[in-house]
Write a protein that holds these residues in place. Structure first.
Motif, PDB file in Angstrom:
ATOM      1  N   ASP A 155      57.754  39.804  68.591  1.00 15.74           N
ATOM      2  CA  ASP A 155      56.640  40.483  67.929  1.00 15.74           C
ATOM      3  C   ASP A 155      56.243  39.737  66.667  1.00 15.74           C
ATOM      4  O   ASP A 155      56.210  40.293  65.563  1.00 15.74           O
ATOM      5  CB  ASP A 155      56.968  41.947  67.616  1.00 15.74           C
ATOM      6  CG  ASP A 155      55.709  42.767  67.379  1.00 15.74           C
ATOM      7  OD1 ASP A 155      54.609  42.245  67.615  1.00 15.74           O
ATOM      8  OD2 ASP A 155      55.834  43.929  66.951  1.00 15.74           O
ATOM      9  N   ALA A 156      55.941  38.466  66.836  1.00 21.96           N
ATOM     10  CA  ALA A 156      55.614  37.597  65.713  1.00 21.96           C
ATOM     11  C   ALA A 156      54.278  37.976  65.089  1.00 21.96           C
ATOM     12  O   ALA A 156      53.461  38.672  65.691  1.00 21.96           O
ATOM     13  CB  ALA A 156      55.581  36.139  66.183  1.00 21.96           C
ATOM     14  N   CYS A 157      54.079  37.480  63.891  1.00 25.82           N
ATOM     15  CA  CYS A 157      52.842  37.803  63.155  1.00 25.82           C
ATOM     16  C   CYS A 157      52.196  36.523  62.638  1.00 25.82           C
ATOM     17  O   CYS A 157      51.537  35.823  63.372  1.00 25.82           O
ATOM     18  CB  CYS A 157      53.147  38.752  61.996  1.00 25.82           C
ATOM     19  SG  CYS A 157      54.024  40.245  62.474  1.00 25.82           S
ATOM     20  N   GLY A 158      52.429  36.218  61.368  1.00 24.19           N
ATOM     21  CA  GLY A 158      51.871  35.008  60.792  1.00 24.19           C
ATOM     22  C   GLY A 158      51.153  35.266  59.496  1.00 24.19           C
ATOM     23  O   GLY A 158      51.133  36.380  58.956  1.00 24.19           O
ATOM     24  N   HIS A 160      48.118  35.482  58.679  1.00 24.11           N
ATOM     25  CA  HIS A 160      46.913  36.321  58.621  1.00 24.11           C
ATOM     26  C   HIS A 160      47.134  37.715  59.196  1.00 24.11           C
ATOM     27  O   HIS A 160      46.204  38.366  59.662  1.00 24.11           O
ATOM     28  CB  HIS A 160      45.761  35.617  59.341  1.00 24.11           C
ATOM     29  CG  HIS A 160      45.311  34.364  58.656  1.00 24.11           C
ATOM     30  ND1 HIS A 160      45.932  33.148  58.855  1.00 24.11           N
ATOM     31  CD2 HIS A 160      44.333  34.148  57.738  1.00 24.11           C
ATOM     32  CE1 HIS A 160      45.339  32.236  58.106  1.00 24.11           C
ATOM     33  NE2 HIS A 160      44.371  32.812  57.421  1.00 24.11           N
ATOM     34  N   SER A 161      48.373  38.185  59.135  1.00 25.41           N
ATOM     35  CA  SER A 161      48.664  39.510  59.683  1.00 25.41           C
ATOM     36  C   SER A 161      48.025  40.624  58.866  1.00 25.41           C
ATOM     37  O   SER A 161      47.853  41.740  59.368  1.00 25.41           O
ATOM     38  CB  SER A 161      50.174  39.727  59.760  1.00 25.41           C
ATOM     39  OG  SER A 161      50.755  39.681  58.474  1.00 25.41           O
ATOM     40  N   VAL A 162      47.674  40.365  57.624  1.00 27.74           N
ATOM     41  CA  VAL A 162      46.947  41.358  56.832  1.00 27.74           C
ATOM     42  C   VAL A 162      45.654  41.741  57.535  1.00 27.74           C
ATOM     43  O   VAL A 162      45.262  42.913  57.566  1.00 27.74           O
ATOM     44  CB  VAL A 162      46.643  40.808  55.419  1.00 27.74           C
ATOM     45  CG1 VAL A 162      45.634  41.698  54.707  1.00 27.74           C
ATOM     46  CG2 VAL A 162      47.927  40.726  54.604  1.00 27.74           C
ATOM     47  N   ALA A 163      45.011  40.754  58.127  1.00 25.78           N
ATOM     48  CA  ALA A 163      43.749  41.018  58.819  1.00 25.78           C
ATOM     49  C   ALA A 163      43.951  41.364  60.291  1.00 25.78           C
ATOM     50  O   ALA A 163      43.202  42.168  60.852  1.00 25.78           O
ATOM     51  CB  ALA A 163      42.835  39.793  58.703  1.00 25.78           C
ATOM     52  N   TYR A 164      44.972  40.763  60.929  1.00 23.86           N
ATOM     53  CA  TYR A 164      45.061  40.848  62.386  1.00 23.86           C
ATOM     54  C   TYR A 164      46.303  41.561  62.915  1.00 23.86           C
ATOM     55  O   TYR A 164      46.411  41.791  64.121  1.00 23.86           O
ATOM     56  CB  TYR A 164      45.000  39.444  62.987  1.00 23.86           C
ATOM     57  CG  TYR A 164      43.735  38.702  62.638  1.00 23.86           C
ATOM     58  CD1 TYR A 164      42.506  39.138  63.123  1.00 23.86           C
ATOM     59  CD2 TYR A 164      43.761  37.575  61.820  1.00 23.86           C
ATOM     60  CE1 TYR A 164      41.337  38.466  62.806  1.00 23.86           C
ATOM     61  CE2 TYR A 164      42.593  36.885  61.509  1.00 23.86           C
ATOM     62  CZ  TYR A 164      41.386  37.342  61.994  1.00 23.86           C
ATOM     63  OH  TYR A 164      40.224  36.679  61.682  1.00 23.86           O
ATOM     64  N   GLY A 165      47.250  41.879  62.067  1.00 25.81           N
ATOM     65  CA  GLY A 165      48.427  42.603  62.526  1.00 25.81           C
ATOM     66  C   GLY A 165      49.423  41.740  63.266  1.00 25.81           C
ATOM     67  O   GLY A 165      49.396  40.511  63.200  1.00 25.81           O
ATOM     68  N   ARG A 166      50.323  42.405  63.986  1.00 29.86           N
ATOM     69  CA  ARG A 166      51.391  41.731  64.704  1.00 29.86           C
ATOM     70  C   ARG A 166      50.930  41.349  66.119  1.00 29.86           C
ATOM     71  O   ARG A 166      49.864  41.760  66.575  1.00 29.86           O
ATOM     72  CB  ARG A 166      52.624  42.629  64.801  1.00 29.86           C
ATOM     73  CG  ARG A 166      53.053  43.248  63.479  1.00 29.86           C
ATOM     74  CD  ARG A 166      54.449  43.841  63.585  1.00 29.86           C
ATOM     75  NE  ARG A 166      54.645  44.712  64.720  1.00 29.86           N
ATOM     76  CZ  ARG A 166      54.602  46.042  64.673  1.00 29.86           C
ATOM     77  NH1 ARG A 166      54.336  46.656  63.530  1.00 29.86           N
ATOM     78  NH2 ARG A 166      54.833  46.762  65.763  1.00 29.86           N
ATOM     79  N   MET A 167      51.780  40.615  66.819  1.00 29.64           N
ATOM     80  CA  MET A 167      51.477  40.254  68.200  1.00 29.64           C
ATOM     81  C   MET A 167      51.234  41.496  69.054  1.00 29.64           C
ATOM     82  O   MET A 167      50.424  41.474  69.992  1.00 29.64           O
ATOM     83  CB  MET A 167      52.638  39.433  68.776  1.00 29.64           C
ATOM     84  CG  MET A 167      52.418  38.916  70.174  1.00 29.64           C
ATOM     85  SD  MET A 167      51.136  37.645  70.311  1.00 29.64           S
ATOM     86  CE  MET A 167      52.049  36.232  69.702  1.00 29.64           C
ATOM     87  N   THR A 168      51.910  42.588  68.709  1.00 33.10           N
ATOM     88  CA  THR A 168      51.727  43.849  69.442  1.00 33.10           C
ATOM     89  C   THR A 168      50.259  44.208  69.588  1.00 33.10           C
ATOM     90  O   THR A 168      49.819  44.678  70.654  1.00 33.10           O
ATOM     91  CB  THR A 168      52.447  45.003  68.705  1.00 33.10           C
ATOM     92  OG1 THR A 168      53.819  44.655  68.566  1.00 33.10           O
ATOM     93  CG2 THR A 168      52.320  46.302  69.457  1.00 33.10           C
ATOM     94  N   SER A 479      64.080  43.732  60.242  1.00 37.75           N
ATOM     95  CA  SER A 479      63.293  42.610  60.749  1.00 37.75           C
ATOM     96  C   SER A 479      61.815  42.889  60.582  1.00 37.75           C
ATOM     97  O   SER A 479      61.346  43.980  60.902  1.00 37.75           O
ATOM     98  CB  SER A 479      63.606  42.358  62.227  1.00 37.75           C
ATOM     99  OG  SER A 479      62.727  41.397  62.767  1.00 37.75           O
ATOM    100  N   GLY A 480      61.093  41.893  60.088  1.00 39.16           N
ATOM    101  CA  GLY A 480      59.657  42.051  59.906  1.00 39.16           C
ATOM    102  C   GLY A 480      58.819  41.275  60.896  1.00 39.16           C
ATOM    103  O   GLY A 480      57.628  41.519  61.024  1.00 39.16           O
ATOM    104  N   GLU A 481      59.434  40.294  61.588  1.00 37.73           N
ATOM    105  CA  GLU A 481      58.705  39.590  62.647  1.00 37.73           C
ATOM    106  C   GLU A 481      59.586  38.673  63.478  1.00 37.73           C
ATOM    107  O   GLU A 481      59.151  38.183  64.516  1.00 37.73           O
ATOM    108  CB  GLU A 481      57.537  38.770  62.090  1.00 37.73           C
ATOM    109  CG  GLU A 481      57.921  37.555  61.263  1.00 37.73           C
ATOM    110  CD  GLU A 481      56.710  36.700  60.888  1.00 37.73           C
ATOM    111  OE1 GLU A 481      55.767  36.613  61.683  1.00 37.73           O
ATOM    112  OE2 GLU A 481      56.733  36.130  59.784  1.00 37.73           O
ATOM    113  N   HIS A 482      60.809  38.419  63.075  1.00 40.15           N
ATOM    114  CA  HIS A 482      61.665  37.498  63.823  1.00 40.15           C
ATOM    115  C   HIS A 482      62.512  38.192  64.885  1.00 40.15           C
ATOM    116  O   HIS A 482      63.199  37.522  65.640  1.00 40.15           O
ATOM    117  CB  HIS A 482      62.586  36.732  62.872  1.00 40.15           C
ATOM    118  CG  HIS A 482      61.859  35.801  61.965  1.00 40.15           C
ATOM    119  ND1 HIS A 482      62.431  35.274  60.830  1.00 40.15           N
ATOM    120  CD2 HIS A 482      60.593  35.310  62.002  1.00 40.15           C
ATOM    121  CE1 HIS A 482      61.553  34.491  60.215  1.00 40.15           C
ATOM    122  NE2 HIS A 482      60.433  34.502  60.916  1.00 40.15           N
TER     123      HIS A 482
END
Length: 1000
Positions: A155-158, A160-168, A479-482
């Protein structure tokens, strides 16, 4: 044939049965060493590695493992920092062959992709087909090598997750293979068999849907109260997606499941509009906690990214990549990088200014910069994106590790959490590199854990337990994304109630009743302190803070140092800087940077810098001082296709230098033994060149005789490789006279052996260009840098030549030494201090410039060439110049000169000295060329080609026999001699109207 069932011990039968079905499976020791690691602190050796090409092959592997009770671990790019991608049993590498991207559905803005597709490649494909209007949003720092399957699994992010969220938020449907081999498709509200005629899969889908709906209905209150409470709650399973209000979204419920429930083989993902332009606001603060206190004010302005990092990472970047890599950052000890997107750059920049007005009222910002130029933005983003790799080693050489690198809290609680966390770090005697997605409350952190000693591991365990309690106390997630992986699964009962832990167990059991999929992760977890890669290594051999040093008989051998003794014992140091590899995997990137050309050609982990480093690490672990060195089959297999391009020494965030390790290994192995023929021909070529130029006509004819070419092929020199033509001695002498050097010059030109023999016209051209800059020009004494001796592992010979060169060049002045062949310039700059040592070598190395660097410096002083620039050009930077001097000088020179359109080859040309001339490596050499230089030549068919490196010039002539290339000196030559003869090796047709011919 049917696969015979049996026990987990019958692995040999399992592997053989899969091979009989033409499934690629490898259980060699070298392959297992490569896959015993990911980017985490853990090491677990698998039983075999499978490389399925189709979904049906995945099903067969999974069914066979289920029949024998063998675990299955699905793996993408292997960049997991939590230990999600290592395990016993069979590792399924989906990244090698399952890499198909379907056509984009323009109406729905979605696309189906295989699990092995790399995120960056998907993004590039989408942007290309949409004309830049659409993109794929998730952009973790591992974007260039992480795969869709792995990123959904974590469930990675990156950034720009502020704008687009997580992979979910971007997963619409998934195709998966269950533990018993059913092939299903899961999405919002349903799960069904992909093939309606597949009765087993139809029945499995129906049962799963019934059971999962019942699980959600029976636990509505628990799920609603404890799950999905903050933006980055990635720990555990996403059971909230099963709730009625979320549409019973099974695809999203499986995001973050880390391969423990099913093997994801394909996914349909959503695309987003691509921002037309962006501006980057960089804010400087007194410390990291102060920067976090501004996050909520920044979030209110709706930026597309809020990324934080501390000054320690900036210092590492400055130390590793030079001051200009971070010169756009403002003053401060911690930084926020805030990005705004808009239709125009003016609007985006205005958003930055408006935010500054708000922040000035709070008074925490010390300094700021607004960056709108695309190249400067990309440079600053690289500081953030390389954080995990760069922060793996402090400036003083102390190693740092993941383990608590991924905690998250609600953004409004970030500052208080950071303050408490940094206090906890200090209490345990650690220092931290801190960075992260601050806009989402996600903190990445690398710490200087001591994972080698028993006492150090005890402190590590105590810290981790307390850190887990701390983040939970702040309402956060482990965990926040890993993902939880091996690093945090054991700690889930600190974060969740027993009821939720039981729910997680039931969810997994519905999918995987026998527990064969990635066991020990999330449910029934293994201890976070088990399987540590450094556990079991002798403490004295790996003292904390020694970085990648090793210890031999009590003597510390530093990375890059020459061995003080010879013999088999000293071979333990051949691993060199390979111990610095932490598995970041930038070497697996297929675009952006020169590393690693052989991996780009083969897509095989063994041909990546990481794969090679892991083999060397594992060999020193398993065999101690009884190393076979280059004679060890695993080592030769791993290093055979290394081009010795040295790109890893600069592009690898941890500084692994496989070229040096290979050189030392070959040197050690052949000491006192007969060497391959190419070591005496290509390796000693500078020794033969004076004779060969005296008989140039005869030598050139001989090189074209079929019988001689066939004999050369048998001796190791490829008959398919176009050989360079030697310039007759009289022509070489005329060019040297034409240079008319000044004995009391301000700048010295070093005409290397290859330039003298094959491109002597470059020497007077270079002199004229440097004189036009306002400097008087002289010539250095004839000398050899020993490059070909180094690349063929003849280091004593190289040392002797470099020592003589240093003695001749160390003339008591600080005059720049401009080296016309960039690989020779890189050798003197990089190898002389290491091989020769001493202050004289340091002085000479500091004076060395590549020709492009010298011209770039002159342009920076205000000089402008009088030669007329072509309208366009193709640029191939030599890989050694890229590694030692950087690859920007040529680009800046061409841009300042006025070349409007430059097509740049972004990787090694494929020759790399002797590699491309060797018969056994010719095919790989041309595969490497097909990655970058060949497409560049094709896309700019009429443009002049710039190749300062002689190897690069030879590859251009190999690709297109009618097309030559030019050295930068020849292109800039203000007054080419009308009767000068171009070298036969690099001459090219007369130019088109796009630009004048600068060859002569």
């Amino acid at each position: 044939m049917p696969i015979t069932t049996g026990t987990a011990a019958d692995l040999g039968g399992l592997v053989e049965a899969l091979r009989l079905r033409s499934i690629e499976v490898d259980d060699s020791s070298r392959r297992l060493w490569e896959y015993s690691y990911d980017a985490s602190n853990y090491r677990v050796s698998p039983a075999a590695v499978a490389f399925p090409r189709t979904v049906e092959e995945v099903r067969e592997v999974v069914r066979a493992c289920a029949d024998t009770g063998v675990p299955v671990v699905a793996r993408g790019g292997g960049t997991s920092m939590a230990g999600n991608a290592v395990g016993e049993g069979v590792v399924l590498d989906l990244s090698r062959w399952m890499t198909t991207t379907d056509e984009v559905d323009a109406e729905t803005q979605t696309v189906w992709v295989d699990a092995g597709v790399v995120l960056g490649e998907l993004r590039n494909a989408v942007e290309q087909v949409s004309g830049g209007k659409s993109t794929f949003a998730p952009d973790p720092s591992s974007l260039s090598r992480a795969t869709i399957g792995g990123s959904i699994g974590n469930d990675a992010c990156g950034n720009h997750s502020v704008a687009y969220g997580r992979m979910t938020q971007h997963v619409l449907e998934v195709e998966l293979v269950t533990a018993d081999g059913a092939h299903l498709r899961a999405g919002r509200g349903t799960i069904r068999a992909v093939d309606p005629s597949d009765v087993t899969s139809v029945q499995r889908a129906a049962q799963l849907e019934t059971d999962l709906r019942q699980l959600a209905r029976d636990n509505l209150a628990t799920i609603r109260q404890e799950l999905q409470t903050i933006p980055r709650q990635v720990s555990g399973y996403h059971l909230g997606e099963l709730l009625p209000e979320n549409g019973f979204h099974l695809a999203r419920a499986l995001a973050g499941s880390e391969g423990t429930c099913a093997v994801l083989v394909r996914a349909r993902v959503a695309l987003v509009p691509r921002p037309r332009t962006t501006a980057l606001l960089c804010l400087g603060y007194e410390d990291t906690v102060e920067s976090a206190r501004d996050v909520m004010s920044i979030l209110a302005t709706s930026p597309t990214a809020i990324e934080g990092l501390d000054s320690s990472i900036v210092e590492i970047m400055r130390h590793r990549r030079g001051a200009d890599s971070v010169d756009s950052l403002p003053r401060g000890n911690a930084y926020l990088m805030v990005e705004f997107s808009a239709d125009t750059i003016a609007v985006a920049a205005a958003e930055c200014e408006r935010l500054l007005e708000v922040l000035r009222r709070d008074g925490r910002v010390l300094d700021h910069t607004i960056v709108t130029a695309p190249q400067e933005r990309a440079k600053l983003w690289r500081v953030r994106e390389d954080g995990a790799g760069l922060s793996s080693r402090r400036v003083d050489g102390v190693q740092t590790w993941p383990g608590w690198e991924d905690s998250a809290v609600a953004p409004e609680r970030l500052a208080d959490y950071l303050a408490a966390l940094l206090t906890l770090v200090s209490e345990h005697g650690y220092t931290a590199f801190t960075y992260g997605h601050f806009g989402a409350g996600c903190v990445h952190m690398r710490l200087d854990f001591d994972l080698r000693s028993q006492a150090g591991r005890a402190t590590f365990e105590q810290f981790t337990q307390r850190a887990a309690a701390l983040v939970v106390a702040h309402g956060g997630s482990l965990s926040g994304e890993h993902g939880d992986g091996r690093a945090r699964s054991q700690l889930l009962d600190i974060m969740y109630s027993p009821e939720v832990i039981d729910l997680f167990g039931e969810f997994k059991r519905l999918w995987d009743p026998q527990g064969t999929l990635n066991p020990g992760i999330i449910v029934d977890p293994v201890s976070f302190s088990a399987d540590l890669a450094l556990h079991g290594l002798p403490e004295a051999d790996h003292p904390r803070g020694a970085g990648s040093s090793g210890q031999l008989g009590g003597k510390i051998v530093e990375v890059g140092s020459e061995l003080p003794v010879r013999g088999e014992l000293s071979a333990a140091a051949f691993a060199g800087s390979s111990h610095a590899c932490i598995g970041v995997g930038r070497c697996r990137a297929t675009s952006g940077g020169f590393m690693c050309p052989s991996y780009r050609a083969t897509k095989d982990e063994k041909d990546s810098t990481r794969g090679r480093a892991r083999v060397l690490q594992e060999l020193t672990r398993t065999q101690g001082s009884n190393l076979g060195g280059w004679s060890t089959p695993q080592v030769r297999e791993a290093l055979d296709l290394c081009l010795s391009c040295k790109a890893c020494s600069s592009d690898c965030p941890t500084g692994v230098d496989i070229a040096e390790a290979k050189s030392q290994l070959i040197d050690e192995h052949y000491r006192g033994r007969l060497r391959p023929f190419t070591h005496y021909t290509i390796g000693w070529l500078p020794r033969w060149l004076p004779l060969l130029t005296q008989i140039a006509p005869l030598a050139n004819v001989g090189a074209r005789v079929p019988l001689a070419r066939r004999l050369g092929e048998r001796l190791g020199i490829s008959s398919r490789r176009r050989l360079p033509a030697f310039v007759p001695a009289r022509v070489r002498r005329r060019h040297l006279r034409e240079a008319d050097f000044n004995d009391h010059a301000e700048v010295l030109v070093f005409a290397d052996s290859f330039t003298r023999a094959f491109r002597p016209e470059v020497i007077p051209a270079a002199a004229r260009v440097l004189e036009e800059t306002g400097a008087s020009v002289g010539c250095t004494p004839e000398a050899c840098c020993g490059l070909t001796w180094i690349s063929t592992g003849q280091r004593d010979g190289a040392r002797r030549r470099l020592r003589r060169l240093v003695e001749r060049f160390d003339d008591g002045t600080d005059r720049p030494i401009v080296v016309l062949e960039p690989s020779c310039a890189a050798t003197i700059r990089d190898e002389a201090p290491k091989l020769v040592g001493g202050e004289a070598a340091q002085r000479v190395a500091a004076r060395v410039r590549s020709f492009a660097t010298a011209v770039d410096e002159a342009l920076a002083r205000g000089w402008r060439p009088s030669a007329t620039p072509p309208q366009r050009a193709v640029l191939q930077v030599h890989c050694h110049e890229h590694a030692v001097f950087g690859s920007e000088a040529q680009r800046r020179v061409l841009a300042t000169w006025g070349v409007a359109d430059v097509t740049t080859s972004s990787s090694c040309c494929g020759v790399a000295g002797n590699f491309g001339f060797e018969a056994e490596h010719f095919d790989t050499s041309m595969q490497v060329a097909a990655h970058s230089i060949a497409p560049a030549l094709s896309s700019a068919a009429e443009a002049p080609v710039l190749t300062d490196g002689f190897s690069c010039a030879m590859q251009v002539s190999q690709i297109d026999a009618l097309r030559g290339s030019s050295h930068l000196a020849s292109m800039l030559d203000p007054a080419p001699s009308p009767d000068a003869e171009a070298s036969p090796a690099t001459q090219r047709p007369r130019p088109t109207a796009e630009g004048p011919d600068r060859e002569h």
